[in-house]
Write an enzyme that holds these catalytic residues in place. Structure first.
Site, PDB file in Angstrom:
ATOM      1  N   GLU A 104      91.070  52.651  64.692  1.00  0.00           N
ATOM      2  CA  GLU A 104      91.879  52.331  65.877  1.00  0.00           C
ATOM      3  C   GLU A 104      92.063  50.815  66.025  1.00  0.00           C
ATOM      4  OE1 GLU A 104      89.404  54.885  68.383  1.00  0.00           O
ATOM      5  OE2 GLU A 104      91.228  55.885  69.058  1.00  0.00           O
ATOM      6  N   GLU A 124      86.304  61.715  64.922  1.00  0.00           N
ATOM      7  CA  GLU A 124      85.651  61.956  66.219  1.00  0.00           C
ATOM      8  C   GLU A 124      85.412  63.433  66.491  1.00  0.00           C
ATOM      9  OE1 GLU A 124      87.986  59.744  65.632  1.00  0.00           O
ATOM     10  OE2 GLU A 124      87.670  57.924  66.803  1.00  0.00           O
TER      11      GLU A 124
END
Ligand code: 3H9
Length: 700
Positions: A104, A124
């Protein structure tokens, strides 16, 4: 305190270096350092900013050990917005594994380059989470909705070249990453390249049905898990809302996941898996034995599968059988397995051929004299195993590790068949051995420390998850399984049906219900073991009468087309069978058992708490080093749902006093032969202590 992030102006490029070993996780100090550095770059003479990492990898994600603690500023989404808002172009240069929050960071940068060997991904979901710093909003803008759904709901990292083809990375750098990235920064400056915000890209239109299709696909693939569904919600928000609102939705759902029990359980498993590899009292610096050549005794399903693990890791394997016919049969199964891997896209045809070439069939013990590790994988006959170990003792070179793949037998007795018990160990693979991740490493009384350490390290080379067990009947996993299976059989005869029991456990989260598992493994195995025992040593007849009758009718499970269920000969699809119900009712009547209504809660509690109770006995006896090792065994070897964290973690979430109350209730109803409560459970309840607290205190 020295910051893990440094900033240096090189010519007119501001170079931000993150150096936070081992994996550059985004701890509070790293986030603060990044924020300070990006602000410094805004104010100095730099014309572009480069983010790189020291060590073995680009940032591998948020610092998972910070989750569950009070959040500390700066928050990652805010930091990444500030990076994206930089007035100067920001370039991220990736190597190793740029994962989760790390990827990210790269997605909020304006330009991305990577070494060819780099991998990127948003894993995740494997922690019961979703990308919480813009990943679900930026990936669909860069790569499209379907690619985003696939990448984020699978959590699987992808290679740099694949990421380039999806538009997630701009270029691959050959040679030295930092100098290549600096050259690219110079090019961008010379071309007057401006900051380029992925948040400003539009999201393509998709057909309305995409969301519902994906949700129902995930409901099957990730049964019972909440994070995958919320990921779809986030990506749908990206497609329908302005970026800022989508980001807010992502944050809201990320926090829901983070505070939920599923993520706590999956984070527990993440750390448990890594802890399991550590043996108390063994130094990490212990010199290991050199393992280059492998030999496997027995080319049955297990032996062949074990051989494939080593060949897949590039190690030559000699596979020994008693004669050519048995050998040919074994090798043909291996050929079939490799063909299956190619068909499923797991291996290319060339790679499969290269692996297969490393497996050599032999029929003479002289041919394995130079093996560094020998693994015996013949059927469960203790006398045969001892005979083989005596032969290995005579044939193998000094210092070779001699391992047995037994699932139940006493490794001390097997070791005693040699004159070198210090070289003997148990390596218990799970079927199918080339696929299942778990490896129980059984330390016998005289196993040398370096033999143990070598096997634990070797497990990683063949991509297994090792857990050490002491010697007892069935080691950690199968010893507990006996209790679970017994309760399944007792529930069946006392009032339930195979379908009701399996559905209850599957809906609870087990990969497969216990009676389907029994059919898959073959009912004949337990039958033969029972027949070898005198009648009074076979345990509670209620727990084996039905499967015995089925075996005697030739219904030995899937391989015979029928067991507790019927199986379609072509599709292997299973269906319930009224005949089985009749057998259950008849056998119950003969044993004087009055069948009664039984709800799913009773079934689940009896099966799962029998695992908890036995698991705590195993920990107390020191057979397992720590409770979390048991959780790793059950999640990776027995299809226990990771989002419930394994039997030990699950017991803590239920509350140990409630678990003990239920066990006492079962003891009062069914007798203490099966329901003697674990002394450790009683002690923990008396001390008002959780299993996790006890484990932490014990680890010190
Ligand atoms: C996330 O990023 C959320 C964001 O979207 C939003 C936030 C707002 N944190 O596995 P290894 C430790 S969620 C803390 O043996 P390898 C690990 O415990 C995160 N510690 O090495 C071990 O410690 P020890 C998304 C971490 O080379 C040591 O590092 N990211 C973390 O076999 C070595 O680990 C992930 O889920 C971490 N993030 O594999 C990636 N990662 O030595 C998780 C590792 O004390 N990590 N440690 O036992 C991995 O998948 C593997 O560690 C990796 C390296 C592939 C990176």
């Amino acid at each position: 305190m020295i910051s893990p992030v440094s900033y240096e102006l090189t010519d007119n490029i501001g170079v931000i270096t993150i150096d936070n070993p081992p994996v550059n996780a985004l701890s509070q100090a790293v986030r603060q350092g990044l924020l300070d550095a990006i602000r410094t770059a805004q104010a100095d003479a730099s014309k572009a900013v480069l983010i790189v990492c020291a060590g073995r990898t680009f940032v591998a994600g948020a610092d998972i050990s910070e989750f569950g603690k009070p959040p500390a500023k700066p928050f990652l989404p805010d930091l990444l917005n500030e990076i994206e808002d930089s007035a100067k172009p920001v370039v991220a240069a990736l190597h190793g594994t740029a994962l989760g929050g790390g990827f990210e960071v790269a997605l909020s940068s304006h330009y991305r380059c990577a070494l060819e060997s780099a991998k990127v991904g948003l894993p995740e979901v494997k922690l019961g989470l979703l990308p919480g710093a813009g990943g679900t909003q930026r990936v669909p803008r860069l790569a499209g909705v379907v690619a985003a759904l696939d990448l984020i709901t699978s959590g699987q990292p992808i290679a740099a070249a694949h990421a380039v083809s999806l538009g997630l990375i701009d270029r691959v750098i050959d040679g030295d990453l930092q100098s290549g990235a600096l050259d690219w920064c110079r090019e961008l400056i010379a071309a007057g390249a401006a900051p380029r915000k992925s948040s400003e890209l539009p999201v393509e239109n998709v057909e309305a049905g995409v969301w519902a299709d994906y949700r129902s696909k995930l409901a099957r693939r990730a049964r019972g898990q909440t994070a995958p569904q919320k990921i779809v919600d986030c990506i749908e928000a990206a497609a329908t809302l302005p970026f800022g609102q989508g980001l807010a939705r992502e944050r809201e759902l990320f926090m829901e996941c983070l505070q939920g029990t599923q993520s706590a359980a999956m984070r527990h498993i993440f750390f448990a898996e890594r802890k399991a590899a550590k043996i108390r009292g063994l130094s990490r610096e212990m010199p290991l034995r050199d393992i280059q050549k492998i030999a496997i005794i027995g080319a049955g399903t297990m032996g062949g599968g074990i051989a494939m693990n080593f060949a897949n890791a590039g190690m030559p394997v000699a596979l020994l059988e008693i004669d050519d016919e048995a050998l040919e049969h074994g090798l043909s199964i291996i050929d079939r397995n490799y063909a299956g891997s190619v068909k499923r896209g797991k291996l290319s045809e060339t790679a499969a051929a290269e692996c297969r070439r490393l497996i050599d069939g032999v029929t003479d013990y002289a041919a394995i004299a130079d093996a560094d590790l020998v693994i015996e994988a013949v059927f469960e006959d203790p006398e045969l195993k001892k005979e083989i170990f005596a032969r290995l003792d005579a044939a193998c070179k000094k210092g070779a590790i001699l391992a047995t793949n037994t699932s139940y037998q006493d490794v001390n007795e097997i070791a005693a068949a040699t004159k070198r018990p210090e070289d003997v160990i148990g390596l218990h693979f799970f079927s199918p051995a080339h696929i299942m991740k778990l490896l129980e490493v059984v330390r016998a009384d005289e196993t040398a420390d370096d033999v143990l350490a070598t096997c634990m390290a070797l497990a990683k080379v063949i991509r297994k998850i090792p857990v050490m067990s002491g010697v007892c009947y069935g080691f950690i996993g199968n010893r507990m399984l006996q209790h679970y299976m017994r309760e399944a059989q007792l529930c069946l005869i006392e009032g339930s049906t195979p379908e009701v029991i399996d559905t209850a456990l599957e809906q609870w989260g087990m990969a497969m219900g216990p009676l389907s598992v029994a059919d898959l493994a073959g009912l004949d195995i337990g039958y033969k073991a029972r027949q070898a025992l005198p009648a009074d040593k076979r345990g509670d007849p209620g727990a084996y009468r039905v499967p015995d009758v089925l075996v005697e009718m030739g219904r030995v499970g899937q391989k015979s087309g029928a067991g507790f269920y019927r199986y379609d000969p072509d599709t292997r699809a299973k269906s319930g069978d009224a005949e089985v119900l009749e057998i259950i009712e008849r056998e119950a009547a003969e044993l004087g058992i009055e069948r009664r209504e039984m709800d799913a809660n009773e079934i689940i509690d009896r099966l799962i708490f029998s695992l908890v109770n036995e698991g705590l006995k195993i920990v107390d006896e020191g057979i397992a080093q720590r409770p979390s090792d048991i959780d790793v065994v059950y999640v990776y070897g027995y299809g226990f749902p990771a989002h419930r964290g394994g039997p030990m973690h699950y017991a803590d979430t239920v509350g140990l006093d409630a678990v003990l109350d239920r066990i006492i209730e079962f003891r009062d109803r069914f007798g203490d032969a099966n329901w003697k409560s674990a002394p450790l459970l009683e002690r923990l309840v008396a001390d008002k202590c959780t299993i996790a607290q006890w484990a932490t205190a014990n680890e010190k």
